[in-house]
Design a protein around this motif. Sequence first.
Motif, PDB file in Angstrom:
ATOM      1  N   ARG A   4       0.835  -1.197   0.000  1.00 50.49           N
ATOM      2  CA  ARG A   4       0.000   0.000   0.000  1.00 50.49           C
ATOM      3  C   ARG A   4       0.877   1.259   0.000  1.00 50.49           C
ATOM      4  O   ARG A   4       0.647   2.200  -0.754  1.00 50.49           O
ATOM      5  CB  ARG A   4      -0.926   0.013   1.212  1.00 50.49           C
ATOM      6  N   SER A  40      -6.214  -0.777  -7.465  1.00 53.10           N
ATOM      7  CA  SER A  40      -7.663  -0.623  -7.292  1.00 53.10           C
ATOM      8  C   SER A  40      -8.123  -1.236  -5.976  1.00 53.10           C
ATOM      9  O   SER A  40      -9.002  -0.691  -5.307  1.00 53.10           O
ATOM     10  CB  SER A  40      -8.413  -1.265  -8.455  1.00 53.10           C
ATOM     11  N   HIS A  41      -7.538  -2.359  -5.607  1.00 51.35           N
ATOM     12  CA  HIS A  41      -7.908  -3.027  -4.348  1.00 51.35           C
ATOM     13  C   HIS A  41      -7.703  -2.085  -3.160  1.00 51.35           C
ATOM     14  O   HIS A  41      -8.570  -1.965  -2.302  1.00 51.35           O
ATOM     15  CB  HIS A  41      -7.091  -4.309  -4.167  1.00 51.35           C
ATOM     16  N   TYR A  42      -6.565  -1.420  -3.117  1.00 48.99           N
ATOM     17  CA  TYR A  42      -6.260  -0.554  -1.980  1.00 48.99           C
ATOM     18  C   TYR A  42      -6.958   0.794  -2.035  1.00 48.99           C
ATOM     19  O   TYR A  42      -7.338   1.358  -1.011  1.00 48.99           O
ATOM     20  CB  TYR A  42      -4.750  -0.306  -1.872  1.00 48.99           C
ATOM     21  N   PHE A  43      -7.147   1.350  -3.224  1.00 44.58           N
ATOM     22  CA  PHE A  43      -7.595   2.735  -3.323  1.00 44.58           C
ATOM     23  C   PHE A  43      -8.872   2.951  -4.127  1.00 44.58           C
ATOM     24  O   PHE A  43      -9.379   4.072  -4.166  1.00 44.58           O
ATOM     25  CB  PHE A  43      -6.463   3.602  -3.893  1.00 44.58           C
ATOM     26  N   GLY A  44      -9.386   1.938  -4.768  1.00 46.10           N
ATOM     27  CA  GLY A  44     -10.626   2.087  -5.525  1.00 46.10           C
ATOM     28  C   GLY A  44     -10.402   2.659  -6.904  1.00 46.10           C
ATOM     29  O   GLY A  44     -10.289   1.930  -7.874  1.00 46.10           O
ATOM     30  N   ASN A  45     -10.317   3.976  -6.993  1.00 46.43           N
ATOM     31  CA  ASN A  45     -10.124   4.614  -8.289  1.00 46.43           C
ATOM     32  C   ASN A  45      -9.073   5.716  -8.174  1.00 46.43           C
ATOM     33  O   ASN A  45      -8.563   6.000  -7.090  1.00 46.43           O
ATOM     34  CB  ASN A  45     -11.454   5.151  -8.838  1.00 46.43           C
ATOM     35  N   LYS A  46      -8.774   6.328  -9.284  1.00 45.86           N
ATOM     36  CA  LYS A  46      -7.707   7.325  -9.326  1.00 45.86           C
ATOM     37  C   LYS A  46      -8.024   8.537  -8.453  1.00 45.86           C
ATOM     38  O   LYS A  46      -7.152   9.061  -7.759  1.00 45.86           O
ATOM     39  CB  LYS A  46      -7.436   7.752 -10.774  1.00 45.86           C
ATOM     40  N   LYS A  48      -9.843   8.695  -5.722  1.00 43.37           N
ATOM     41  CA  LYS A  48      -9.649   8.353  -4.310  1.00 43.37           C
ATOM     42  C   LYS A  48      -8.167   8.253  -3.972  1.00 43.37           C
ATOM     43  O   LYS A  48      -7.726   8.718  -2.919  1.00 43.37           O
ATOM     44  CB  LYS A  48     -10.362   7.044  -3.968  1.00 43.37           C
TER      45      LYS A  48
END
Length: 189
Positions: A4, A40-46, A48
């Motif tokens: 992360r 994407s797993h850790y943060f979702g989208n750009k 975020k």
Amino acid sequence: MSKRDEILAAAQALFAEYGYAGTTMRMIAERAGVAFGLVSHYFGNKEKLFLVAGHEMIDAMLLGIRRDMEVAKNGLQAVDIFVNSYLSYTLANRATFPTLIRCSPFSDDNPHLDRQKIGVKFEELIREIEVNLERGIADGTIVQVPVKDCALMIYAAMVGAVRTVFLSPFGQPGLFEETRRFIQRSLRR
């Protein structure tokens, strides 16, 4: 460093270098040396990830500023330490700090980002200045000023100096030190 944290460091460096629009999730994954899906797993989208990248830098900055201010004997000294710590942080993090310039609520780099979400985090910095102004007024080291307006002006002076040094050809040597002196002269009782 955790995966992360590696992703976050890569994102901060890439956002600083290429801006929000010029940075892709794939670029971040490649720089971090992780699978695309992990980003994407850790943060979702750009968006975020961009907000987290900026927020975590502000948290780190505030932690250092607050630690530095522990030695302040009065409000005027606390404001000076705040300004010095803020400006020093920008130089110490030259490769990633432009992320904060780009995610600032005062930036036009990302007109579609939610400025309210961004602004809440930046307000923590301004509130810290307000607390120190109030302290200085109470202890007699700072002239009577409208605290909220003055805190915003101090913040604007710092942001202006940083943007001048980082984004323009006009960043004269000593600009940060003169910004500190200007703020001190303006506040001193």
